[in-house]
Design a protein around this motif. Structure first.
Motif, PDB file in Angstrom:
ATOM      1  N   LEU A 147     -18.683  64.243  13.193  1.00 43.26           N
ATOM      2  CA  LEU A 147     -20.056  63.986  13.616  1.00 43.26           C
ATOM      3  C   LEU A 147     -20.847  63.208  12.573  1.00 43.26           C
ATOM      4  CD1 LEU A 147     -22.071  65.662  15.971  1.00 43.26           C
ATOM      5  CD2 LEU A 147     -23.187  65.912  13.782  1.00 43.26           C
ATOM      6  N   MET A 162     -18.217  61.726  18.214  1.00 41.45           N
ATOM      7  CA  MET A 162     -18.535  60.520  17.440  1.00 41.45           C
ATOM      8  C   MET A 162     -19.787  59.833  17.966  1.00 41.45           C
ATOM      9  SD  MET A 162     -14.817  58.836  17.168  1.00 41.45           S
ATOM     10  CE  MET A 162     -13.451  59.968  16.967  1.00 41.45           C
ATOM     11  N   LEU A 163     -19.841  59.678  19.299  1.00 45.78           N
ATOM     12  CA  LEU A 163     -20.987  58.968  19.879  1.00 45.78           C
ATOM     13  C   LEU A 163     -22.270  59.765  19.639  1.00 45.78           C
ATOM     14  CD1 LEU A 163     -19.530  57.501  23.170  1.00 45.78           C
ATOM     15  CD2 LEU A 163     -20.210  56.288  21.100  1.00 45.78           C
ATOM     16  N   ILE A 164     -22.169  61.102  19.740  1.00 48.39           N
ATOM     17  CA  ILE A 164     -23.355  61.916  19.446  1.00 48.39           C
ATOM     18  C   ILE A 164     -23.765  61.726  17.984  1.00 48.39           C
ATOM     19  CG2 ILE A 164     -24.150  64.291  19.176  1.00 48.39           C
ATOM     20  CD1 ILE A 164     -22.501  64.998  21.652  1.00 48.39           C
ATOM     21  N   GLY A 165     -22.783  61.827  17.087  1.00 51.49           N
ATOM     22  CA  GLY A 165     -23.098  61.685  15.670  1.00 51.49           C
ATOM     23  C   GLY A 165     -23.691  60.325  15.358  1.00 51.49           C
ATOM     24  N   TYR A 166     -23.141  59.297  16.015  1.00 49.83           N
ATOM     25  CA  TYR A 166     -23.596  57.924  15.773  1.00 49.83           C
ATOM     26  C   TYR A 166     -25.014  57.723  16.291  1.00 49.83           C
ATOM     27  CZ  TYR A 166     -23.184  52.799  15.920  1.00 49.83           C
ATOM     28  OH  TYR A 166     -23.362  51.455  15.742  1.00 49.83           O
ATOM     29  N   SER A 167     -25.353  58.387  17.411  1.00 43.12           N
ATOM     30  CA  SER A 167     -26.667  58.175  18.020  1.00 43.12           C
ATOM     31  C   SER A 167     -27.748  59.038  17.393  1.00 43.12           C
ATOM     32  CB  SER A 167     -26.614  58.481  19.520  1.00 43.12           C
ATOM     33  OG  SER A 167     -25.582  57.774  20.136  1.00 43.12           O
ATOM     34  N   ILE A 168     -27.462  60.333  17.165  1.00 42.58           N
ATOM     35  CA  ILE A 168     -28.568  61.213  16.785  1.00 42.58           C
ATOM     36  C   ILE A 168     -29.008  61.032  15.350  1.00 42.58           C
ATOM     37  CG2 ILE A 168     -28.125  62.998  18.506  1.00 42.58           C
ATOM     38  CD1 ILE A 168     -26.782  64.620  16.394  1.00 42.58           C
TER      39      ILE A 168
END
Lengths: 303, 303, 303, 303
Positions: A198, A221-227
């Motif tokens: 993350l 990954m996408l959550i970590g990259y976005s938030i």
């Protein structure tokens, strides 16, 4: 919070105090720079000593260097205490404790040889550099940042709590899906993996091998990259607000006590009181305004 | 959306209601803290139980701890339902369901032994902490964030869709270029790799080995590194807008036209004009104020 | 830029046009959703087909599905062309070309069997989704982003150029320092490694092994970690500026043609012309103002 | 800081100067583009030459290409010096030194064969591109960025210093906890690992293997993931401040006090008052305007 300690009153001690505790004269500045150099050098010695090959070759040199720095810092602390009125109070302050921590490990190693863990404590010597930075009015720069951090701390705590919840849910899912051979041997290990993923660190020591596990990884990954946008956005907004808050005056309204007026405000926004101290209230009658000018130095337009 | 449920009207039940559902009295606060501790402890037990070596040594302890927590939470839920007027409605609410989910897996494991997957569901117990945070007016802090997220959701959806398009195009290219031995065995795998790369996670389990594949990787990395600015910028702008909109009124001063007054301002900060439209200017004479009230509907204090 | 194409004038064709090209009626919306589903399904088939094991088991199914989608999209394109006045012009437009690209690969594969590369082109079908998003007024949301990106493009180009310079200098240094066995076999490879490091991807396929190489890596990492603030800051500022620009009116001053006035502006900031169309210029004489009110509907205060 | 150097006065030299040093005429622009192409090509040759297999096959070609570029750049430098009044002063300027550095390595390699390190210096040729970008008024775009960077440099220095302190403390802890076999052989190595982790690069060449080491890693990751918000927030705020300061005047309208006018505004947008202090209001009568000029120094057009 850390106000400068008071010097003892005599002549020599006052002069020594000014060199050691203040930063106005050239001598005091020279002392500050010498201190920073000594601190960094002593920390460097601690680090280099941990390298096997260097310790084999230069062990004795490191030993004597370490004692040199310890004696130097001990002497410095003694002088500090000598020129203060209440030395014990200083020792209980934050900077006094850091000064003690900087020399204690080496002295204690005489009594308890082999206490390698204590050696690491010497790295806390770097904390002493903050004292010098504070004198150089460097830390003041950081106050804006710390203020912004404090005001956004509630939101960032909530953010981290939500992240931790997401992480533990995704970690449990991956733990159920992936075989133990891939490294997901327990939920705590899976949480370690999920945080590695993350935060976009991605060591690669544990990686999913099943398609489903990879699909869930992709979501992490996408959550970590976005938030990451969330704390960044919150903190940016706070810094911008801090900078803008500089536009606010510190003085309270003499009418109602309200104390958040913009610098340029001429009327209190809550009670309408005239705030400008350099001219009379334009709502006064002409005679009252003339009287005001007379009282305040007479640069009035009635001259 | 989750309004506080209504208590049943009697004395004891009302008092229990205030302890369990509210957070104003010292007793209620103590209950909240005890609840958070119990939830975190029960989750910790679930996590530690998943570690092979610990399960071998302390399996029985974990078993009884788990039943202890389950009975505790079951008792708590029973008391909650007891002191409500419409207990069934509560069970259908979000928090009611979370309460059920927190205890069901253990009870079901009696009927269906070996259902290890269900065990994970117990981790959802952490969701119950949000109830306490909400009581402590912590979640209100998050509302600003959620509002900003909602308003930027359209743009972030478009962003993610564009990212997905770029990812699938680059992934297909690398799939065509790289040999299967490097790990690019199918397009979905290549997409997994591309997301690992674009989000800058970079596990390193699959890496390009041909110069052309590395050149395309470099493009994916630079894109991933740069476009993170997009959601961050959008979200920052929304947070800043939220903070500002909270504080400033949109209406201009009728006296001088200045239009950046704080919401609560009653006097224009530049010309002192009265801004509040719901009451007369207190600087007017009593007759004028009475006239104002007459004109604006007559709820004046002259009645 | 992509204006809606004009329909041919007849009844049936107009009705078909409204379903296919517009998005106002329930039927048209249903068509849009069906189209998105078909596109995503066809792309999914292309992806799944690339998985070895699935191709072995379901190869024939994939083959017929692919032909099904191709025939569907061919039919759709034929209907689109049928109900347009100038079908050839549509084929030369962006969306027309995407429509062609979506079906050509499969048809060409009849003539040139084994052209596996062409198969990938089918993934470009996802581009067709943008058409539907545009109809749903989704893409308009993205225009703000694209505008902000365009205005910050010069600065981001400079940023990337500087990054490339830093990368090539650090890469050459590491290439000189590290042994070839560590993977730094040439400058291009070292540049690949430096970008992997600077963008914080960090695959770990090539890592420095000498202390000096690690020291330089640390610098590359810290630079990469810090300068991400630059594009983020520039882009955030641009988005905030865009949002604020919404406060600007589009209408030009009738006096001097200046066209960037804030919404609330009553006087042109360059020539002082009165801009408010709902009231007369207060600088006019009373008679002139009365005449203005007479002319514009007579809600004046002279009544 | 790098003002354009002065040309020697004669005709031919002036014309050559305009082509080489300026960028206004088509010829000068063509020269700029040719120069960029030559620089990029020469840098490409240096890079390709470092690839073993290419050097084996095309070594002689690379050798002659390199000499071709060196002779070209030498000739260019000679012409530059020829058309300047004070060629020596140019050689001591930044761009003059870069010009020398671009050709010296190859010439020196004649005298000191085998000086492979020097070969790398040729990559600094890319610096010459900045000259052309400057001429094309591209670098001016970057000035805003550099200004914002400078103003946030104090805070970013403090940030990096704090990061370094955290890193060395966490690195020492992990060094004590983890076995040397995991790769944590010394404190400097542990610091290398901690920076790899904190910057979210995550090579994976050194990873913690004990649960306690993994727990500390998780803290390092979360810190690294969160505090990136600090430089980003500070820098964003500075860029926003720069953009705004460029456009708005600080002075308030003498008529209504409104104080957010664009720099170029001549009339207050809310009350129409004349704002320009260097000329009279054009709406005044001719006599009043003449009187104004008399009062303010008399550079009026009535003279």
């Amino acid at each position: 919070m850390n106000h400068l300690p008071k010097p003892a009153a005599e002549g020599l001690r006052t002069r020594v105090f000014q060199i050691i505790f203040e930063s106005d004269t050239p001598l005091a500045k020279g002392f500050d720079i010498a201190l920073i150099v000594a601190i960094l050098a002593s920390v460097l010695v601690v680090m280099l000593e941990s390298i096997e090959s260097l310790r084999a070759d230069y062990g004795t040199l490191f030993f004597w260097l370490e004692w040199g720095f310890t004696l130097l810092f001990t002497l410095e602390l003694a002088v500090r205490l000598y020129c203060l009125e209440r030395p014990l109070q200083y020792l209980r302050s934050f900077y006094g404790m850091v000064d003690l921590i900087a020399i204690l490990p080496t002295w204690l190693a005489l009594l308890l040889p082999g206490a390698q863990t204590l050696v690491m404590v010497r790295l806390l010597r770097t904390l002493r550099i903050f004292r010098v930075l504070r004198l150089m009015e460097f830390v003041g720069e950081g106050r804006l940042l710390i203020g912004a951090l404090k005001r956004s701390s509630h939101q960032i705590f909530l953010f981290l709590f939500t992240v931790f919840m997401l992480v533990s849910i995704f970690a449990s899912l991956v733990y159920l899906i992936e075989p133990a051979e891939a490294g997901f041997t327990s939920i705590p290990t899976a949480i370690y993996w999920a945080i590695v993923t993350l935060t976009t660190v991605g060591f690669g020591d544990i990686v999913p091998v099943t398609p489903l596990g990879q699909a869930i990884s992709v979501m992490v990954m996408l959550i970590g990259y976005s938030i990451i946008a969330v704390p960044t956005g919150v903190f940016s907004a706070e810094v911008i607000r801090s900078i803008r808050a500089d536009r606010y005056s510190d003085e309270a309204c003499p009418g109602c006590g309200h104390d958040r007026h913009e610098q340029r405000a001429k009327y209190c926004l809550l009670c309408g009181t005239w705030l400008d101290e350099d001219s009379p209230d334009p709502r006064l009658s002409e005679e009252e305004q003339a009287a005001w000018w007379e009282e305040h130095g007479g640069q009035g337009n009635d001259a």
